[in-house]
Design an enzyme around this catalytic site. Structure first.
Site, PDB file in Angstrom:
ATOM      1  CG  ASP A 510       7.000 -29.302 -22.163  1.00 29.31           C
ATOM      2  OD1 ASP A 510       6.199 -28.384 -22.420  1.00 29.31           O
ATOM      3  OD2 ASP A 510       7.106 -29.832 -21.049  1.00 29.31           O
ATOM      4  CG  HIS A 511       5.010 -24.700 -27.579  1.00 23.82           C
ATOM      5  ND1 HIS A 511       5.858 -23.629 -27.448  1.00 23.82           N
ATOM      6  CD2 HIS A 511       4.432 -24.550 -28.803  1.00 23.82           C
ATOM      7  CE1 HIS A 511       5.793 -22.851 -28.510  1.00 23.82           C
ATOM      8  NE2 HIS A 511       4.931 -23.392 -29.362  1.00 23.82           N
ATOM      9  NE  ARG A 512       4.707 -27.925 -19.767  1.00 26.75           N
ATOM     10  CZ  ARG A 512       4.676 -28.838 -18.796  1.00 26.75           C
ATOM     11  NH1 ARG A 512       3.939 -28.629 -17.733  1.00 26.75           N
ATOM     12  NH2 ARG A 512       5.367 -29.962 -18.908  1.00 26.75           N
TER      13      ARG A 512
END
Ligand code: CAO
Length: 538
Positions: A510-512
């Site tokens: 999850d790039h967040r």
């Protein structure tokens, strides 16, 4: 029976004030102090109460007209003039309540003075004020930093919400503040285009929303809160029956009072009605958000039989539920997938040498049990990958337990049972658990605890094939590993090519939460530990 004329009482210096509501009609029975009309100035809403009890005989004004002190409102057939005599003898009987008058006076005095509260600073409470960067009398521009707060994690600058002159600073270095605490009075130039009435002060909305949400065990993220405010942010509250306090609350919450269902006496809207309306609006947004706010084109509806023969096959309940979960996870999580290969030649030699030992114990020792063990081992080193994003998106919930889910392909669909506390279990114990949980998955006998509490997942397609794929993250987890089929490849060792067993590994993150550098480090380390499994013994 006597006829009494009711006039607009002393309403301060206001003249030609708008009548925004006539709260009674001819024939109504009113009691002394019942609200007769509602007036609206540029600064306040005023209810004019009846000075007498009686029956409305004639109404002389209408909604939309303008009145001043002394304007005739209506005539009342008083039921007993004797009982009203007491009221008449009170020289204040024609005036609005003192609270209203004093409010009007203070508004006059503080014209162009606007109060501001500490804006939404997330879940932080009682945060230290470490710097005050301005003083009373300073002329500040919007966004100038006024104070600096310090939490245990970061320092937060609080900027000027508008341009103006600082009339009062309500805090000093060393104070502790939370969202919604009053901190500033600004004198705003009267020609300012940026005048923002206090009633629309966003921190107040946020504060009340946060309270409503937590009091009702609702989970609403920042995006949903904003859509709530936008959705109901229509100010059209004229011609409704509500007290000034209720109107103030409604204004603070941007509630359109005409949409609120009144439950008070004589159709009056109460504060509870407003709160109920907020709760219902929030629920509505939550259910709307079950779909997405993305502006998708409608899905095509095609009659496929026009083109040839078709067969309808019903989907299982598991298929239907996992389709919804996968679609949500894919759309809501910004996935980035990283691919690498681990040299598992030594690991495979070791595993095969121990297979017969495991078989004697009734255990099938597959590569998956090693992968689960290594995952738990490395998540301790990279705790960020063993976390979940908080609902407001402002913090990470890092889990100190290591529960690894693994995807099982069953006739009824995909299931993900969880090996709990994998870090504390031996590889043989994990292998045994994989067999038990896979059997239960395929027999449809998994319990809810078997599939709950996962912190990271592995999807192994190794026995089936593929070179690489993008595994979909199992929300609220933040990463997943996908395993493809191992093959023997020629690998250059600096002198020669050697045949090595290479295992393709795909990490979706999850790039967040996990940026590329962290994901690369994790995956590189993952491959390295699989290349030298003895490391987990250290
Ligand atoms: N590369 C090559 N061969 C592999 C392999 C890999 N990465 N992983 C397993 N195999 C082969 C081996 O031959 C192995 O047998 P040996 O251990 O005797 O060598 C055999 O497959 C073992 O397969 P298995 O299925 O019995 O056991 P497993 O522990 O590897 O997997 C389970 C168990 C439940 C994960 C698996 O049966 C399964 O359901 N996989 C599908 C998961 C899935 O659908 N994921 C996709 C999700 S997204 O749609």
């Amino acid at each position: 029976m006597a006829i009494e004329k009711v006039i607009v009482p002393d309403i301060g210096d206001y003249k030609d004030v708008n009548v925004i509501g006539v709260n009674v009609k001819v024939g109504d029975n009113v009691n002394a102090e019942d609200s007769l009309i509602t007036l609206e100035t540029d600064k306040a809403v005023i209810e004019v109460p009846s000075p007498f009890s009686g029956v409305v005989k004639e109404i002389n004004i209408d909604s939309g007209c303008k009145v001043s002190e002394g304007s005739l409102i209506l005539s009342l057939n008083t039921i007993s003039s004797a009982s009203n005599a007491d009221l008449k003898s009170d020289k204040n009987y024609l005036s609005p309540p003192n609270s209203v008058l004093s409010e009007l006076k203070s508004i006059k005095k503080t014209q162009n003075m606007v109060n501001f509260a500490i804006p939404d600073i997330g879940d932080y409470k009682d945060v230290n004020v470490i710097e005050v960067n301005a003083k009373v009398g300073d002329s500040v521009n919007v966004e100038d930093s006024l104070i600096t707060l310090e939490t245990d994690k970061a320092s937060i600058e609080i900027p000027a919400p508008q341009s103006g002159i600082i009339a009062e600073l309500k805090i000093k270095v060393g104070d502790k503040v939370s969202s919604g605490d009053p901190f500033l009075v600004l004198q705003i130039p009267s020609n300012s285009k940026h005048d923002v009435p206090l009633s629309k002060n966003e921190p107040q909305q946020q504060k009340y929303l946060n309270e409503t949400i937590s009091n009702n065990n609702m989970q609403l993220n920042q995006e949903e809160k904003i859509s709530y405010i936008k959705k109901i942010g229509v100010q059209n509250s004229k011609n409704v029956y509500a007290s000034p306090a209720v109107r103030r609350l409604a204004s603070t919450l941007c509630i359109d009072l005409t949409s609120v269902n009144p439950t008070g006496r004589k159709g009056r809207i109460t504060k509870e009605d407003c709160k109920k309306y907020v709760k219902e609006s929030i629920k509505l947004i939550q259910s709307n958000n079950k779909n997405t706010n993305l502006d998708f084109l409608p899905e095509p509806k095609i009659d496929f039989t026009k083109f040839g023969e078709v067969q309808f096959k019903s989907l299982s309940r598991i298929n239907i539920v996992s389709a919804k979960n996968l679609a949500r996870n894919w759309i809501k999580i910004p996935h980035v997938t990283f691919h690498d290969q681990a040299d598992i030649t030594d690991l495979e030699t070791f595993r095969k040498s121990k297979k017969s030992l495991a078989e004697k114990l009734g255990i099938k020792l597959t590569i998956l049990s090693f992968l689960i063990k290594v995952t738990a081992f490395l998540l301790k080193e990279y705790p960020q990958l063993n976390s979940s994003l908080s609902h407001d998106g402002k913090s990470l919930i890092i889990k100190k337990y290591f529960n690894i889910g693994f995807a099982v392909d069953t006739a009824k669909g995909l299931l993900v049972p969880v090996v709990k506390n994998a870090d504390k279990k031996s590889i043989l114990e994990i292998a045994k658990e994989i067999i038990g949980l896979s059997r239960k998955s395929r027999a449809g006998t998994l319990s809810s605890t078997d599939i709950q509490g996962g912190t990271f997942s592995i999807s192994s397609l190794g026995s089936l094939g593929t070179n690489s794929f993008t595994p979909i993250i199992n929300m609220p987890e933040v990463a997943i590993i996908g395993i493809s089929k191992s093959t023997i490849k020629p690998i250059w060792n600096g002198k020669e090519f050697l045949p090595r067993v290479m295992l393709p590994i795909s990490l979706s993150a999850d790039h967040r939460v996990v940026d590329g550098a962290l994901a690369s480090k994790f995956l590189t380390r993952y491959c390295s530990v699989l290349g030298d499994i003895k490391e987990i013994l250290l």
